[in-house]
Design a protein around this motif. Structure first.
Motif, PDB file in Angstrom:
ATOM      1  N   ALA A   1     -10.084  17.890  -0.603  1.00 22.27           N
ATOM      2  CA  ALA A   1      -9.150  16.802  -0.304  1.00 22.27           C
ATOM      3  C   ALA A   1      -7.933  17.338   0.453  1.00 22.27           C
ATOM      4  CB  ALA A   1      -8.719  16.110  -1.603  1.00 22.27           C
ATOM      5  N   CYS A   2      -7.415  18.489   0.025  1.00 26.32           N
ATOM      6  CA  CYS A   2      -6.287  19.097   0.739  1.00 26.32           C
ATOM      7  C   CYS A   2      -6.666  19.428   2.173  1.00 26.32           C
ATOM      8  CB  CYS A   2      -5.836  20.361   0.012  1.00 26.32           C
ATOM      9  SG  CYS A   2      -5.052  20.083  -1.588  1.00 26.32           S
ATOM     10  N   ARG A   3      -7.883  19.897   2.366  1.00 28.04           N
ATOM     11  CA  ARG A   3      -8.326  20.235   3.713  1.00 28.04           C
ATOM     12  C   ARG A   3      -8.309  19.008   4.620  1.00 28.04           C
ATOM     13  NH1 ARG A   3     -14.279  22.519   4.010  1.00 28.04           N
ATOM     14  NH2 ARG A   3     -14.630  20.426   3.160  1.00 28.04           N
ATOM     15  N   ASP A   4      -8.811  17.878   4.130  1.00 29.39           N
ATOM     16  CA  ASP A   4      -8.808  16.660   4.941  1.00 29.39           C
ATOM     17  C   ASP A   4      -7.393  16.245   5.323  1.00 29.39           C
ATOM     18  OD1 ASP A   4     -11.506  16.671   4.634  1.00 29.39           O
ATOM     19  OD2 ASP A   4     -11.595  15.053   3.154  1.00 29.39           O
ATOM     20  N   ILE A   5      -6.471  16.358   4.359  1.00 32.93           N
ATOM     21  CA  ILE A   5      -5.099  15.917   4.593  1.00 32.93           C
ATOM     22  C   ILE A   5      -4.383  16.865   5.558  1.00 32.93           C
ATOM     23  CG2 ILE A   5      -2.864  15.526   3.474  1.00 32.93           C
ATOM     24  CD1 ILE A   5      -4.517  14.783   0.930  1.00 32.93           C
ATOM     25  N   LEU A   6      -4.532  18.163   5.352  1.00 28.04           N
ATOM     26  CA  LEU A   6      -3.831  19.127   6.197  1.00 28.04           C
ATOM     27  C   LEU A   6      -4.380  19.143   7.621  1.00 28.04           C
ATOM     28  CD1 LEU A   6      -3.404  22.084   3.670  1.00 28.04           C
ATOM     29  CD2 LEU A   6      -1.698  20.405   4.378  1.00 28.04           C
ATOM     30  N   LEU A   7      -5.676  18.947   7.783  1.00 26.13           N
ATOM     31  CA  LEU A   7      -6.231  18.858   9.129  1.00 26.13           C
ATOM     32  C   LEU A   7      -5.712  17.616   9.849  1.00 26.13           C
ATOM     33  CD1 LEU A   7      -9.938  19.958   8.571  1.00 26.13           C
ATOM     34  CD2 LEU A   7      -8.106  21.269   9.642  1.00 26.13           C
ATOM     35  N   ALA A   8      -5.578  16.499   9.103  1.00 24.14           N
ATOM     36  CA  ALA A   8      -5.032  15.282   9.696  1.00 24.14           C
ATOM     37  C   ALA A   8      -3.571  15.466  10.089  1.00 24.14           C
ATOM     38  CB  ALA A   8      -5.175  14.109   8.727  1.00 24.14           C
ATOM     39  N   ALA A   9      -2.856  16.341   9.343  1.00 21.30           N
ATOM     40  CA  ALA A   9      -1.443  16.592   9.642  1.00 21.30           C
ATOM     41  C   ALA A   9      -1.258  17.583  10.785  1.00 21.30           C
ATOM     42  CB  ALA A   9      -0.735  17.103   8.396  1.00 21.30           C
ATOM     43  N   GLY A  10      -2.349  18.187  11.258  1.00 24.84           N
ATOM     44  CA  GLY A  10      -2.247  19.056  12.412  1.00 24.84           C
ATOM     45  C   GLY A  10      -2.391  20.537  12.145  1.00 24.84           C
ATOM     46  N   GLU A  11      -2.652  20.943  10.885  1.00 29.29           N
ATOM     47  CA  GLU A  11      -2.840  22.375  10.617  1.00 29.29           C
ATOM     48  C   GLU A  11      -4.182  22.831  11.181  1.00 29.29           C
ATOM     49  OE1 GLU A  11      -2.159  24.352   7.007  1.00 29.29           O
ATOM     50  OE2 GLU A  11      -0.394  23.169   6.448  1.00 29.29           O
TER      51      GLU A  11
ATOM     52  N   HIS B   1       0.852  -1.176   0.000  1.00 24.42           N
ATOM     53  CA  HIS B   1       0.000   0.000   0.000  1.00 24.42           C
ATOM     54  C   HIS B   1       0.896   1.237   0.000  1.00 24.42           C
ATOM     55  CE1 HIS B   1      -3.673  -2.281   0.795  1.00 24.42           C
ATOM     56  NE2 HIS B   1      -2.977  -2.968   1.688  1.00 24.42           N
ATOM     57  N   ILE B   2       0.578   2.181  -0.880  1.00 27.56           N
ATOM     58  CA  ILE B   2       1.376   3.399  -0.981  1.00 27.56           C
ATOM     59  C   ILE B   2       0.773   4.474  -0.076  1.00 27.56           C
ATOM     60  CG2 ILE B   2       2.236   5.200  -2.525  1.00 27.56           C
ATOM     61  CD1 ILE B   2       2.128   3.227  -4.787  1.00 27.56           C
ATOM     62  N   GLY B   3       1.630   5.185   0.641  1.00 26.61           N
ATOM     63  CA  GLY B   3       1.218   6.306   1.473  1.00 26.61           C
ATOM     64  C   GLY B   3       2.154   7.475   1.286  1.00 26.61           C
ATOM     65  N   GLN B   4       1.792   8.600   1.887  1.00 22.01           N
ATOM     66  CA  GLN B   4       2.614   9.811   1.754  1.00 22.01           C
ATOM     67  C   GLN B   4       2.889  10.393   3.129  1.00 22.01           C
ATOM     68  OE1 GLN B   4       0.920  13.180  -0.421  1.00 22.01           O
ATOM     69  NE2 GLN B   4       2.899  13.478  -1.418  1.00 22.01           N
ATOM     70  N   VAL B   5       4.086  10.917   3.283  1.00 19.23           N
ATOM     71  CA  VAL B   5       4.497  11.525   4.543  1.00 19.23           C
ATOM     72  C   VAL B   5       3.850  12.898   4.655  1.00 19.23           C
ATOM     73  CG1 VAL B   5       6.445  12.298   5.930  1.00 19.23           C
ATOM     74  CG2 VAL B   5       6.692  10.284   4.458  1.00 19.23           C
TER      75      VAL B   5
ATOM     76  N   MET C   1      -6.258  11.471  -0.543  1.00 24.21           N
ATOM     77  CA  MET C   1      -4.920  11.438  -1.128  1.00 24.21           C
ATOM     78  C   MET C   1      -4.980  11.258  -2.642  1.00 24.21           C
ATOM     79  SD  MET C   1      -2.770  11.890   1.342  1.00 24.21           S
ATOM     80  CE  MET C   1      -1.255  11.321   0.593  1.00 24.21           C
ATOM     81  N   MET C   2      -5.851  10.368  -3.102  1.00 17.82           N
ATOM     82  CA  MET C   2      -5.978  10.137  -4.545  1.00 17.82           C
ATOM     83  C   MET C   2      -6.604  11.344  -5.234  1.00 17.82           C
ATOM     84  SD  MET C   2      -4.733   7.131  -5.328  1.00 17.82           S
ATOM     85  CE  MET C   2      -5.554   6.434  -6.764  1.00 17.82           C
ATOM     86  N   ARG C   3      -7.578  11.961  -4.583  1.00 17.59           N
ATOM     87  CA  ARG C   3      -8.235  13.122  -5.198  1.00 17.59           C
ATOM     88  C   ARG C   3      -7.274  14.305  -5.291  1.00 17.59           C
ATOM     89  NH1 ARG C   3     -12.383  14.312  -1.503  1.00 17.59           N
ATOM     90  NH2 ARG C   3     -12.196  12.395  -0.305  1.00 17.59           N
ATOM     91  N   ARG C   4      -6.437  14.484  -4.286  1.00 14.74           N
ATOM     92  CA  ARG C   4      -5.460  15.567  -4.359  1.00 14.74           C
ATOM     93  C   ARG C   4      -4.391  15.270  -5.407  1.00 14.74           C
ATOM     94  NH1 ARG C   4      -1.155  17.459   0.240  1.00 14.74           N
ATOM     95  NH2 ARG C   4      -0.389  15.365  -0.215  1.00 14.74           N
TER      96      ARG C   4
END
Length: 479
Positions: free
Chosen positions: A277-287, A69-73, A241-244
């Motif tokens: 999609a960016c919003r979901d990812i950045l909120l998960a990263a702590g922004e 499975h591919i993921g991103q840091v 992640m795929m949508r972004r």
């Protein structure tokens, strides 16, 4: 027989073997760094052992029982990194090995034309494996340097009369299509996909309904354009992640063909779902959310991404972009819409009230603008369009007055002209997706205005002067 590097040697077993060998050489490094999963949450998982080796945005491979499975840091800390998988529901557990892969890259190739791929650059259709190109391109590329860009090209004929007359587009221009849900945005983009003068069409469907993907490919692209088109698809059920990544992959593919000297048409539907999609990812990263739930990282990412479109540097072609913006709640001052409007070279607004009247495409002429229109118009056409916009504004401003019976013909010559002409202009601008494209939009408009002048035979001659100007504003073969 000699062939260029990367050319397809054989479409049969030999070709498949060659593609597999090239992909293996690309994907199998001799030495890899790894770590292990120590924590899992619904949004991200924490990995220990890679903090000193991974960079923000790098990709990793999670070795699960069901495969890789591919993921991103998305975050790096002293006690580990946080990884967000590309799969919507990955089968991962505590202790699974995670291997560092590095920046995500794709290898576009000429043979990708006619194919539909996913955000990872893998086939999404029933075709064979994609042939990797000779050069790997990172999806996080820098835009061309401002002073090295080529100038904007000439006018592009889209075949949509309302666009070609009131908001003309030039080669290398970036136009936004602003609309609420259900106003005909996707249908309008399908009409723009038939624009002429492009070597390659790249379309990105981001967060769309699954059923609309096939409809867009078969109806909007069709068999005639399929051979020059590449589709990148990430439907609404796929992970953020795929949508972004889908939009970044599409722009990278478009850049590959632009750098080859081709003129590329990029259609993206929609930028708003990319921002979601960016919003979901950045909120998960702590922004922290700062503007109606959107983290600040989105507003620095959008200009950096959209600036990659447009004219290339010397020797390259251009990317002409039509980017749809889904306006949340019909609020055109939504943070994403407001930010994108200032980045692009113009915007076309689709109005719900116009759609409810049955006028499609539901373009609000007065709210739409092309910042490069003067490069596409002749001087006579510019004067004509400005005069017609003034008449349309007068017609709309007095709509309530006329409905209440406060208008009497003969009292205001300009209003008389607006009442006579504007309904005919609206009829000219009506256009359905299956309708034959107009070869010369200004000629069609001039004929309608001549008819308006002929019907008002009892009126003074000055009422027909703009009609004659409209005919004079249409040089032969000019659109």
């Amino acid at each position: 027989m000699t062939t260029e590097p990367g050319a397809v040697l054989d479409a049969g077993p030999l070709g498949r073997l060659r593609r597999a060998a090239l992909q293996l050489a690309h994907d199998a490094p001799l030495l890899r760094c790894g770590g292990r999963i120590t924590e899992i949450s619904p949004a991200v998982c924490r990995v220990r052992g890679l903090s000193r080796f991974a960079s923000l945005g790098d990709c990793v491979e999670i070795e699960a029982e069901t495969g890789m499975h591919i993921g991103q840091v998305v975050h790096i800390g002293p006690d580990g990194i946080m990884v967000k998988p590309f799969d919507a529901e990955p089968d991962i557990r505590i202790g699974m090995p995670v291997w560092h892969r590095g920046p995500f890259r794709i290898r576009p190739h000429e043979s990708w034309k006619g194919r539909v791929i996913n955000a990872l650059g893998e086939p999404a259709d029933d075709g064979e494996a994609l042939l990797p190109g000779p050069r790997a391109l990172g999806v996080e590329r820098q835009p061309p340097q401002a002073l090295r860009r080529n100038p904007i090209g000439g006018a592009v004929r889209t075949g949509v009369r309302a666009v070609d007359i009131f908001t003309p587009v030039c080669a290398g221009q970036r136009m936004g299509i602003f609309a609420g849900s259900g106003v005909g945005k996707s249908t309008f983009l399908a009409m723009l996909a038939g624009a002429e003068g492009f070597d390659t069409v790249v379309f990105a469907l981001i967060g769309e309904r699954g059923r609309e993907v096939r409809e867009f490919i078969e109806e909007a692209i069709g068999e005639r354009q399929r051979a020059r088109s590449i589709g990148i698809v990430a439907t609404g059920d796929e992970s953020p992640m795929m949508r972004r990544l889908a939009l970044k992959t599409a722009i990278t593919v478009a850049e590959y063909f632009r750098d080859r000297g081709e003129n590329v048409l990029l259609i993206a539907d929609s930028i708003t779902r990319y921002a979601h999609a960016c919003r979901d990812i950045l909120l998960a990263a702590g922004e922290a959310p700062v503007a109606r739930g959107y983290p600040p990282g989105i507003f620095s990412d959008l200009p950096r991404l959209l600036e990659r479109t447009g004219p290339g540097e010397a020797g390259a072609g251009s990317i002409t972009a039509f980017l749809s913006v889904l306006v949340d709640g019909d609020d055109h001052n939504d943070p994403v819409a407001d930010s994108i409007r200032g980045i692009l070279d113009g915007h076309i607004v689709l109005d719900r009230e116009i759609a409810e009247q049955g006028r499609y495409p539901a373009i609000n002429i007065l709210a739409s603008v092309s910042r490069l229109a003067r490069r596409a118009w002749t001087k006579e056409q510019e004067n004509l369009v400005l005069m017609l916009r003034a008449l349309i504004a007068r017609f709309e401003d007095t709509r309530d007055l006329r409905l209440l019976g406060g208008y009497r013909p003969g009292m205001d010559e300009e209003l008389d002209r607006a009442v006579e002409w504007v309904p005919r202009i609206y009829e000219v601008l009506k256009q359905s997706p299956g309708e034959e494209e107009s070869r010369d939009a200004f000629t069609v408009l001039a004929e309608a205005l001549r008819a308006a002048g002929a019907d008002g035979g009892g009126r003074r001659e000055e009422n027909r002067e703009p009609t004659q100007q409209g005919a004079a504003a249409v040089p032969a073969g000019q659109s």
